[in-house]
Design a protein around this motif. Structure first.
Motif, PDB file in Angstrom:
ATOM      1  N   TYR A   1      40.945  33.129  19.662  1.00 29.11           N
ATOM      2  CA  TYR A   1      39.398  32.337  19.330  1.00 29.11           C
ATOM      3  C   TYR A   1      38.913  31.979  20.542  1.00 29.11           C
ATOM      4  CZ  TYR A   1      34.516  30.930  18.887  1.00 29.11           C
ATOM      5  OH  TYR A   1      32.809  31.220  19.602  1.00 29.11           O
ATOM      6  N   GLY A   2      37.825  32.147  21.798  1.00 28.26           N
ATOM      7  CA  GLY A   2      37.817  31.710  22.531  1.00 28.26           C
ATOM      8  C   GLY A   2      38.275  32.199  24.244  1.00 28.26           C
ATOM      9  N   THR A   3      39.007  33.122  23.613  1.00 30.14           N
ATOM     10  CA  THR A   3      40.095  34.177  24.833  1.00 30.14           C
ATOM     11  C   THR A   3      39.175  35.176  25.675  1.00 30.14           C
ATOM     12  OG1 THR A   3      41.556  35.092  23.702  1.00 30.14           O
ATOM     13  CG2 THR A   3      42.309  32.777  24.182  1.00 30.14           C
ATOM     14  N   PHE A   4      39.807  35.679  26.504  1.00 28.02           N
ATOM     15  CA  PHE A   4      38.720  36.687  26.646  1.00 28.02           C
ATOM     16  C   PHE A   4      40.175  37.972  27.557  1.00 28.02           C
ATOM     17  CE2 PHE A   4      36.421  33.314  27.298  1.00 28.02           C
ATOM     18  CZ  PHE A   4      34.777  33.515  26.508  1.00 28.02           C
ATOM     19  N   GLY A   5      39.901  39.366  27.148  1.00 26.07           N
ATOM     20  CA  GLY A   5      40.561  40.687  27.835  1.00 26.07           C
ATOM     21  C   GLY A   5      39.988  40.713  29.547  1.00 26.07           C
ATOM     22  N   GLY A   6      41.751  40.945  29.576  1.00 19.69           N
ATOM     23  CA  GLY A   6      41.735  41.588  31.132  1.00 19.69           C
ATOM     24  C   GLY A   6      42.600  42.140  31.037  1.00 19.69           C
ATOM     25  N   GLU A   7      42.639  43.816  32.670  1.00 20.59           N
ATOM     26  CA  GLU A   7      43.559  44.517  32.795  1.00 20.59           C
ATOM     27  C   GLU A   7      44.065  44.052  33.966  1.00 20.59           C
ATOM     28  OE1 GLU A   7      43.333  49.629  32.990  1.00 20.59           O
ATOM     29  OE2 GLU A   7      41.498  47.537  32.514  1.00 20.59           O
ATOM     30  N   VAL A   8      45.927  44.045  34.104  1.00 21.81           N
ATOM     31  CA  VAL A   8      46.188  44.158  35.549  1.00 21.81           C
ATOM     32  C   VAL A   8      45.990  45.279  36.268  1.00 21.81           C
ATOM     33  CG1 VAL A   8      48.391  43.935  36.138  1.00 21.81           C
ATOM     34  CG2 VAL A   8      48.702  43.035  34.572  1.00 21.81           C
ATOM     35  N   VAL A   9      45.741  45.114  37.440  1.00 22.59           N
ATOM     36  CA  VAL A   9      44.704  45.980  38.507  1.00 22.59           C
ATOM     37  C   VAL A   9      46.285  46.022  39.384  1.00 22.59           C
ATOM     38  CG1 VAL A   9      42.098  46.607  37.602  1.00 22.59           C
ATOM     39  CG2 VAL A   9      43.406  45.054  39.400  1.00 22.59           C
ATOM     40  N   ALA A  10      46.639  45.299  40.049  1.00 19.91           N
ATOM     41  CA  ALA A  10      47.455  45.040  40.993  1.00 19.91           C
ATOM     42  C   ALA A  10      48.364  43.936  40.745  1.00 19.91           C
ATOM     43  CB  ALA A  10      46.647  44.910  42.310  1.00 19.91           C
ATOM     44  N   ILE A  11      49.866  44.107  42.090  1.00 22.54           N
ATOM     45  CA  ILE A  11      50.738  43.748  41.749  1.00 22.54           C
ATOM     46  C   ILE A  11      51.353  42.896  43.131  1.00 22.54           C
ATOM     47  CG2 ILE A  11      53.365  43.006  40.234  1.00 22.54           C
ATOM     48  CD1 ILE A  11      52.109  44.679  38.440  1.00 22.54           C
ATOM     49  N   GLU A  12      51.385  42.553  43.456  1.00 21.45           N
ATOM     50  CA  GLU A  12      52.125  41.725  45.399  1.00 21.45           C
ATOM     51  C   GLU A  12      52.834  42.177  45.250  1.00 21.45           C
ATOM     52  OE1 GLU A  12      52.588  37.587  46.083  1.00 21.45           O
ATOM     53  OE2 GLU A  12      51.087  38.078  48.199  1.00 21.45           O
TER      54      GLU A  12
ATOM     55  N   ASN B   1      54.765  30.270  46.429  1.00 20.57           N
ATOM     56  CA  ASN B   1      54.820  28.652  46.295  1.00 20.57           C
ATOM     57  C   ASN B   1      55.705  29.620  44.592  1.00 20.57           C
ATOM     58  OD1 ASN B   1      53.869  31.111  44.344  1.00 20.57           O
ATOM     59  ND2 ASN B   1      52.215  30.319  43.557  1.00 20.57           N
ATOM     60  N   GLY B   2      56.758  31.105  45.291  1.00 16.48           N
ATOM     61  CA  GLY B   2      57.713  31.269  45.007  1.00 16.48           C
ATOM     62  C   GLY B   2      57.537  32.063  43.400  1.00 16.48           C
ATOM     63  N   LYS B   3      56.497  32.206  43.365  1.00 15.75           N
ATOM     64  CA  LYS B   3      56.502  33.009  41.564  1.00 15.75           C
ATOM     65  C   LYS B   3      55.067  34.495  43.242  1.00 15.75           C
ATOM     66  CE  LYS B   3      55.141  29.606  39.010  1.00 15.75           C
ATOM     67  NZ  LYS B   3      54.588  29.464  37.599  1.00 15.75           N
ATOM     68  N   TYR B   4      54.988  35.179  42.235  1.00 17.32           N
ATOM     69  CA  TYR B   4      55.073  36.640  42.278  1.00 17.32           C
ATOM     70  C   TYR B   4      53.145  36.580  42.166  1.00 17.32           C
ATOM     71  CZ  TYR B   4      58.938  39.646  44.244  1.00 17.32           C
ATOM     72  OH  TYR B   4      60.304  39.218  45.537  1.00 17.32           O
ATOM     73  N   ARG B   5      51.704  37.631  42.721  1.00 10.45           N
ATOM     74  CA  ARG B   5      50.910  37.069  42.957  1.00 10.45           C
ATOM     75  C   ARG B   5      50.719  38.586  41.914  1.00 10.45           C
ATOM     76  NH1 ARG B   5      46.502  39.182  45.929  1.00 10.45           N
ATOM     77  NH2 ARG B   5      44.744  38.085  45.358  1.00 10.45           N
ATOM     78  N   VAL B   6      49.935  38.116  41.063  1.00 12.03           N
ATOM     79  CA  VAL B   6      48.823  39.140  40.150  1.00 12.03           C
ATOM     80  C   VAL B   6      47.195  39.307  40.209  1.00 12.03           C
ATOM     81  CG1 VAL B   6      49.175  40.763  36.843  1.00 12.03           C
ATOM     82  CG2 VAL B   6      51.162  39.553  39.069  1.00 12.03           C
ATOM     83  N   LEU B   7      46.849  40.674  39.586  1.00 13.81           N
ATOM     84  CA  LEU B   7      45.814  40.381  40.261  1.00 13.81           C
ATOM     85  C   LEU B   7      44.645  41.375  38.570  1.00 13.81           C
ATOM     86  CD1 LEU B   7      43.002  39.541  41.856  1.00 13.81           C
ATOM     87  CD2 LEU B   7      42.520  42.144  42.601  1.00 13.81           C
ATOM     88  N   ILE B   8      43.679  40.070  38.169  1.00 16.73           N
ATOM     89  CA  ILE B   8      43.723  41.007  36.586  1.00 16.73           C
ATOM     90  C   ILE B   8      41.903  41.097  36.536  1.00 16.73           C
ATOM     91  CG2 ILE B   8      43.810  40.283  33.597  1.00 16.73           C
ATOM     92  CD1 ILE B   8      46.029  38.609  34.818  1.00 16.73           C
ATOM     93  N   ALA B   9      41.664  42.140  36.111  1.00 18.72           N
ATOM     94  CA  ALA B   9      39.848  42.349  36.239  1.00 18.72           C
ATOM     95  C   ALA B   9      39.987  42.138  34.395  1.00 18.72           C
ATOM     96  CB  ALA B   9      40.024  43.835  36.816  1.00 18.72           C
ATOM     97  N   PRO B  10      38.600  42.382  34.350  1.00 18.52           N
ATOM     98  CA  PRO B  10      38.224  42.082  33.145  1.00 18.52           C
ATOM     99  C   PRO B  10      38.366  43.467  32.458  1.00 18.52           C
ATOM    100  CG  PRO B  10      36.309  41.228  34.156  1.00 18.52           C
ATOM    101  CD  PRO B  10      36.918  42.319  34.991  1.00 18.52           C
ATOM    102  N   ASP B  11      38.327  43.752  31.372  1.00 22.75           N
ATOM    103  CA  ASP B  11      38.831  44.993  30.065  1.00 22.75           C
ATOM    104  C   ASP B  11      37.652  45.509  30.075  1.00 22.75           C
ATOM    105  OD1 ASP B  11      39.865  46.600  28.555  1.00 22.75           O
ATOM    106  OD2 ASP B  11      41.363  45.243  27.871  1.00 22.75           O
ATOM    107  N   PRO B  12      37.447  46.458  30.318  1.00 23.94           N
ATOM    108  CA  PRO B  12      36.056  47.316  30.066  1.00 23.94           C
ATOM    109  C   PRO B  12      35.687  47.430  28.054  1.00 23.94           C
ATOM    110  CG  PRO B  12      37.483  48.833  30.827  1.00 23.94           C
ATOM    111  CD  PRO B  12      38.063  47.841  30.759  1.00 23.94           C
ATOM    112  N   ASP B  13      36.968  47.235  27.514  1.00 26.19           N
ATOM    113  CA  ASP B  13      36.892  47.822  25.914  1.00 26.19           C
ATOM    114  C   ASP B  13      36.924  46.150  25.390  1.00 26.19           C
ATOM    115  OD1 ASP B  13      37.050  49.845  26.582  1.00 26.19           O
ATOM    116  OD2 ASP B  13      38.973  50.196  25.833  1.00 26.19           O
ATOM    117  N   GLU B  14      36.865  45.055  26.128  1.00 27.24           N
ATOM    118  CA  GLU B  14      36.834  43.873  25.483  1.00 27.24           C
ATOM    119  C   GLU B  14      35.092  43.088  25.894  1.00 27.24           C
ATOM    120  OE1 GLU B  14      38.595  42.033  23.656  1.00 27.24           O
ATOM    121  OE2 GLU B  14      40.321  43.369  24.044  1.00 27.24           O
ATOM    122  N   PRO B  15      34.903  41.822  25.117  1.00 30.72           N
ATOM    123  CA  PRO B  15      34.249  41.488  25.772  1.00 30.72           C
ATOM    124  C   PRO B  15      33.474  40.786  27.033  1.00 30.72           C
ATOM    125  CG  PRO B  15      34.674  40.329  23.136  1.00 30.72           C
ATOM    126  CD  PRO B  15      35.998  41.348  23.500  1.00 30.72           C
TER     127      PRO B  15
END
Length: 449
Positions: free
Chosen positions: A368-379, A385-399
């Protein structure tokens, strides 16, 4: 016992007087506790076989989906001095609204009539360019006239040459006729001399033949002289043709030289004209840069340059602006070991800072209190910072994501992976193994398209 000490314990304690012993010695409570432990173990055993959703954790912040929607700095293309502010921090501005008025600080642009003077220079240089164009055109006409005159002169001289050649032919024929007449007169003279010596012709007739012979001899000399004069006329006509060609070639070459000089001056003047027109356009456009305007609708975040009368260099940041119409996204970072498990189009659960939540990472349906997202791009390249950047957009099927969140707010993401039993996940966590590698199912029709 080892009986090492000589002191013997003679007093035996009565444990039944303790409440804990009395409480635990009760058979009913003992049986209830055993049932509770057995039920707990059964529940735990059942839970071990429940499905658990593996996940990859990532930490990041809220950003925007498109680059032009992210916070940007408004810079000045020219150096200047601040004259007047039209906004304050936090104001909403529309595209084209004036933010600040600046003035020139370069001495080459101090003249208030600079634009008019440059325009006058452009017109003067344009008149000079037209003059050279007219001169080139006049020289074109002059060259054409000289060529036409040369052709007429050559035609006239060629006619004279033709007449001279015809006269040579005529004089040559007359000269040959005179030769024939001379031969006839010579033979007649010889026959008359023979007949006169035999007494068959009179002396008078012989004298007439001699006179005729002399006349024929004189005539052939005259015809030969005329023939030589005719040949001389042919030579004169040829010399005249050569002279006409040389004379007009010199005149045409001189006119063409003047034309090329005029063309060179015309090209140089045209280059200077374009340079002045470019300078005029630059000055005209530069005047519009004295008013720094908003490039798009948004909110003024912070004014970097302050006060009135403050000077700055070209390219200096004046204010920063946050666009109003944006598409939010989450910028999260994952460890390199988890990168092969992240795919474009994968479902992600997101927790925003300051937003109340109840989150079960293994059972996202109970969260409860979490929101859905969808991965749209991966660096494609690792971040500093030694990690890979991931871009997440809102999931159209979620609130929809909550309205109060803003760009820059912290966020935690959980990429949902395979479903495995709870016991397997515990075993994996205890041994420090990574989540199971997998490939998501892809629609072959989409790939074909």
């Amino acid at each position: 016992m080892l009986h090492i000490s000589k002191n013997k314990i003679k007093i035996r304690e009565d444990y039944n007087k303790f409440k804990a012993v009395k409480f635990s010695s009760d058979d009913r409570r003992y049986n209830s506790f055993n049932k509770f432990v057995i039920a707990l173990f059964i529940i735990i055993f059942i839970i071990l076989f429940l499905p658990w959703t593996q996940f990859v954790r990532g930490n990041g912040s809220i950003t925007t989906l498109r680059p032009e929607q992210r916070p940007q700095s408004i810079q000045s293309a020219i150096p200047g001095r601040i004259e007047k502010w039209y906004i304050q921090e936090g104001d909403y501005v529309q595209k084209g609204d004036t933010i600040v008025h600046i003035s020139e600080i370069k001495d080459s642009f101090f003249d208030p009539n600079l634009l008019a003077r440059t325009d006058a220079q452009v017109k003067a240089k344009g008149f000079s360019f037209e003059s050279y164009q007219n001169k080139v055109q006049a020289l074109d006409y002059q060259i054409a006239a000289l060529r036409e005159e040369r052709d007429l002169k050559l035609e006239q001289a060629e006619n004279k040459l033709l007449q001279a050649n015809l006269k040579v032919q005529s004089d040559s024929i007359n000269f040959e006729a005179s030769k024939i007449q001379l031969g006839i007169a010579e033979r007649q003279l010889e026959r008359t001399q023979t007949l006169e010596s035999e007494g068959l012709k009179a002396l008078t007739e012989l004298e007439l033949k001699k006179i005729k012979y002399q006349e024929s001899l004189a005539k052939i000399i005259s015809q030969e002289n005329k023939l030589l004069e005719s040949k001389n006329m042919v030579l004169n006509a040829q010399i005249e043709i050569t002279s006409i060609k040389a004379g007009y070639k010199d005149k045409i070459s001189k006119a063409e030289s003047e034309q090329f000089t005029a063309l060179s001056n015309q090209a140089d003047t045209e280059s200077q004209l374009y340079k002045l027109e470019n300078e005029y356009a630059n000055i005209s456009f530069r005047r519009t840069l004295k008013y720094v305007v908003a490039p798009q609708d948004g909110y003024i975040n912070r004014s970097i340059q302050q006060g009135v009368g403050e000077t700055f260099k070209e390219g200096a940041t004046i204010v920063t602006i946050m666009p109003s119409d944006i598409d939010l996204a989450v910028e999260t970072f994952v460890d390199p070991i988890d990168l092969p498990l992240i795919h474009v189009g994968e479902e992600v659960r997101i927790i925003f800072d300051g937003w109340p939540f109840i989150f079960f990472s293994g059972w996202p349906n109970l969260s409860y209190g979490t929101f859905g997202g969808e991965v749209v791009a991966i660096e494609r390249f690792i971040s500093p910072n030694g990690k890979y950047r991931v871009l997440i957009a809102p999931d159209p099927d979620e609130p929809d994501w909550p309205e109060p969140i803003r760009a820059g707010t912290g966020a935690r993401s959980f990429a949902l992976l395979n479903n495995v039993p709870v016991w397997y996940e515990l075993w994996r966590q205890i041994n420090g193994f990574p989540p199971d590698y997998y490939q998501p199912e892809v629609d072959k029709t989409t790939i074909k398209k």
